[in-house]
Design a protein around this motif. Structure first.
Motif, PDB file in Angstrom:
ATOM      1  N   ALA A 161       5.139   5.597  13.832  1.00  0.00           N
ATOM      2  CA  ALA A 161       5.907   4.735  14.730  1.00  0.00           C
ATOM      3  C   ALA A 161       5.465   3.282  14.647  1.00  0.00           C
ATOM      4  O   ALA A 161       6.127   2.406  15.180  1.00  0.00           O
ATOM      5  N   GLY A 162       4.313   3.027  13.995  1.00  0.00           N
ATOM      6  CA  GLY A 162       3.820   1.665  13.893  1.00  0.00           C
ATOM      7  C   GLY A 162       2.762   1.557  12.816  1.00  0.00           C
ATOM      8  O   GLY A 162       2.122   2.546  12.436  1.00  0.00           O
ATOM      9  N   ALA A 163       2.572   0.338  12.303  1.00  0.00           N
ATOM     10  CA  ALA A 163       1.590   0.114  11.243  1.00  0.00           C
ATOM     11  C   ALA A 163       1.029  -1.295  11.369  1.00  0.00           C
ATOM     12  O   ALA A 163       1.717  -2.221  11.827  1.00  0.00           O
ATOM     13  N   ALA A 164      -0.243  -1.442  10.986  1.00  0.00           N
ATOM     14  CA  ALA A 164      -0.894  -2.760  10.994  1.00  0.00           C
ATOM     15  C   ALA A 164      -1.915  -2.792   9.877  1.00  0.00           C
ATOM     16  O   ALA A 164      -2.639  -1.818   9.645  1.00  0.00           O
ATOM     17  N   LEU A 165      -1.955  -3.920   9.163  1.00  0.00           N
ATOM     18  CA  LEU A 165      -2.939  -4.139   8.109  1.00  0.00           C
ATOM     19  C   LEU A 165      -3.814  -5.298   8.549  1.00  0.00           C
ATOM     20  O   LEU A 165      -3.329  -6.417   8.738  1.00  0.00           O
TER      21      LEU A 165
ATOM     22  N   LEU B 287      -6.065  -0.260   7.144  1.00  0.00           N
ATOM     23  CA  LEU B 287      -4.676   0.071   7.473  1.00  0.00           C
ATOM     24  C   LEU B 287      -4.677   1.034   8.654  1.00  0.00           C
ATOM     25  O   LEU B 287      -5.308   2.089   8.596  1.00  0.00           O
ATOM     26  N   ARG B 288      -3.995   0.663   9.717  1.00  0.00           N
ATOM     27  CA  ARG B 288      -3.866   1.541  10.897  1.00  0.00           C
ATOM     28  C   ARG B 288      -2.419   2.020  10.996  1.00  0.00           C
ATOM     29  O   ARG B 288      -1.479   1.228  10.920  1.00  0.00           O
ATOM     30  N   LEU B 289      -2.257   3.330  11.182  1.00  0.00           N
ATOM     31  CA  LEU B 289      -0.955   3.950  11.407  1.00  0.00           C
ATOM     32  C   LEU B 289      -1.008   4.729  12.703  1.00  0.00           C
ATOM     33  O   LEU B 289      -2.024   5.359  13.017  1.00  0.00           O
TER      34      LEU B 289
ATOM     35  N   GLY C 177       2.767   9.302  20.140  1.00  0.00           N
ATOM     36  CA  GLY C 177       1.777  10.000  20.961  1.00  0.00           C
ATOM     37  C   GLY C 177       0.386   9.402  20.791  1.00  0.00           C
ATOM     38  O   GLY C 177       0.220   8.254  20.378  1.00  0.00           O
ATOM     39  N   PRO C 178      -0.664  10.190  21.063  1.00  0.00           N
ATOM     40  CA  PRO C 178      -2.030   9.651  21.049  1.00  0.00           C
ATOM     41  C   PRO C 178      -2.658   9.563  19.663  1.00  0.00           C
ATOM     42  O   PRO C 178      -3.722   8.950  19.511  1.00  0.00           O
ATOM     43  N   ARG C 179      -2.035  10.158  18.644  1.00  0.00           N
ATOM     44  CA  ARG C 179      -2.703  10.256  17.349  1.00  0.00           C
ATOM     45  C   ARG C 179      -2.550   8.978  16.530  1.00  0.00           C
ATOM     46  O   ARG C 179      -1.443   8.458  16.373  1.00  0.00           O
ATOM     47  N   THR C 180      -3.664   8.491  16.030  1.00  0.00           N
ATOM     48  CA  THR C 180      -3.680   7.335  15.126  1.00  0.00           C
ATOM     49  C   THR C 180      -4.611   7.660  13.964  1.00  0.00           C
ATOM     50  O   THR C 180      -5.408   8.604  14.019  1.00  0.00           O
ATOM     51  N   ILE C 181      -4.527   6.859  12.925  1.00  0.00           N
ATOM     52  CA  ILE C 181      -5.463   6.972  11.811  1.00  0.00           C
ATOM     53  C   ILE C 181      -5.767   5.574  11.310  1.00  0.00           C
ATOM     54  O   ILE C 181      -4.862   4.763  11.101  1.00  0.00           O
ATOM     55  N   ASP C 182      -7.061   5.257  11.174  1.00  0.00           N
ATOM     56  CA  ASP C 182      -7.519   3.990  10.613  1.00  0.00           C
ATOM     57  C   ASP C 182      -8.071   4.265   9.220  1.00  0.00           C
ATOM     58  O   ASP C 182      -9.070   4.982   9.069  1.00  0.00           O
TER      59      ASP C 182
ATOM     60  N   LEU D 183       0.846  -1.193   0.000  1.00  0.00           N
ATOM     61  CA  LEU D 183       0.000   0.000   0.000  1.00  0.00           C
ATOM     62  C   LEU D 183       0.876   1.235   0.000  1.00  0.00           C
ATOM     63  O   LEU D 183       1.907   1.284   0.680  1.00  0.00           O
ATOM     64  N   GLU D 184       0.439   2.228  -0.775  1.00  0.00           N
ATOM     65  CA  GLU D 184       1.094   3.532  -0.802  1.00  0.00           C
ATOM     66  C   GLU D 184       0.029   4.580  -0.484  1.00  0.00           C
ATOM     67  O   GLU D 184      -0.924   4.756  -1.254  1.00  0.00           O
ATOM     68  N   VAL D 185       0.155   5.236   0.653  1.00  0.00           N
ATOM     69  CA  VAL D 185      -0.832   6.250   1.040  1.00  0.00           C
ATOM     70  C   VAL D 185      -0.107   7.569   1.264  1.00  0.00           C
ATOM     71  O   VAL D 185       0.952   7.626   1.891  1.00  0.00           O
TER      72      VAL D 185
END
Length: 282
Positions: free
Chosen positions: A218-222, A264-266, A270-275, A203-205
């Motif tokens: 700092a981290g990624a999960a699919l 895809l979760r990045l 800190g507290p910020r994430t994006i799904d 994936l390219e986002v």
């Protein structure tokens, strides 16, 4: 009485510098010099001096001057063998002189040794700085050439050799673009694309950071139907405020997978994430 040479394990390969500086006034100065049969070593002194060489009759060549000594070590000098070199400076009150050790190496030697009796002059320090700059430039050029070779090997030839290419080659699908982007908090996905090879999916986002602080992945999960896929690889990316950059992730997958609801979760430290939902693969 002549001292007898004795074998000993030589210093590491990294100890053999092309140019070595020996400061006799410093108690921590190096007193060992790398030499090798068939390779000449020059010693330059900052004051007139004469030297004594242990087992000098064995040396292939010894050329003396008041401030310069050129020597070619014994042809039969063994690796790790140590021979003493004693320096006597003119006008020096001590009759014993100052000893240096010539240490035998195989195929590598210090070409020039700067021997300083007193603290080094500004000109000597300037020459060392220029030499270090030249050495740094050479290392940078070598690194650039290595990077170019790596880039070339990572092209189509690298894909073919890795087995990533098959009869369907690389497939591509764009699932976010322009007004169809996705926003969560201070991050907006301005573009999303997916790729498939015979062995992996990627994936390219492109993310735009509308916040006031940098956002570092700092981290990624699919995940498929909430279950993370194993073997995910990614690279840390920092997106400055008001700018955008891309994040690329890759995971092993056979043809036809993954199927279902893919997200895809990045996240950052800190507290910020994006799904990022609704990820579609070709």
């Amino acid at each position: 009485m002549l001292l007898q040479s004795s074998p000993r394990t030589p210093p590491g390969v990294g100890a053999c510098e092309t140019v070595e500086r020996v400061e006799l006034a410093s108690p921590t100065g190096g007193r060992e010099i790398c030499v090798s049969p068939g390779l000449a070593t020059n010693l330059r002194f900052d004051a007139p001096a004469f030297v004594e060489l242990q087992d000098e009759v064995r040396f292939e060549q010894v050329v003396r001057d008041r401030r310069l000594l050129t020597l070619m070590p014994p042809p039969d000098m063994a690796e790790g063998e140590r021979l003493r070199l004693t320096v006597h400076f003119e006008g020096e009150p001590s009759p014993s002189g100052i000893s240096l050790m010539l240490v035998g190496h195989s195929g590598q030697a210090t070409h020039q040794v700067e021997v300083s009796r007193d603290e080094r002059t500004r000109e000597s320090l300037r020459r060392e700085l220029l030499q270090e700059r030249a050495r740094t430039a050479q290392l940078r050029e070598a690194l650039a050439r290595a990077a170019a070779r790596l880039h070339q090997s990572g092209g189509l030839r690298g894909l073919i050799l890795s087995g990533a290419l098959g009869s369907n080659a690389i497939q591509f699908h764009e699932f976010y673009q322009g007004s169809k982007g996705y926003t969560e908090g201070e991050l907006t996905v301005t573009r999303g694309a997916s790729y498939r090879s015979d062995k992996t999916v990627a994936l390219e986002v492109w993310l735009e950071n509308s916040g006031t602080t940098p956002w570092t992945v700092a981290g990624a999960a699919l995940s498929v139907n909430g279950v993370p896929m194993e073997g995910l690889s990614w690279e840390a990316t920092t997106i400055p405020p008001g700018q955008r950059d891309r994040v690329v992730v890759e995971v092993p997958a056979i043809r036809g997978e993954p199927q279902g609801n893919v997200t895809l979760r990045l996240w950052e430290e800190g507290p910020r994430t994006i799904d990022i939902p609704d990820v579609i693969f070709p």
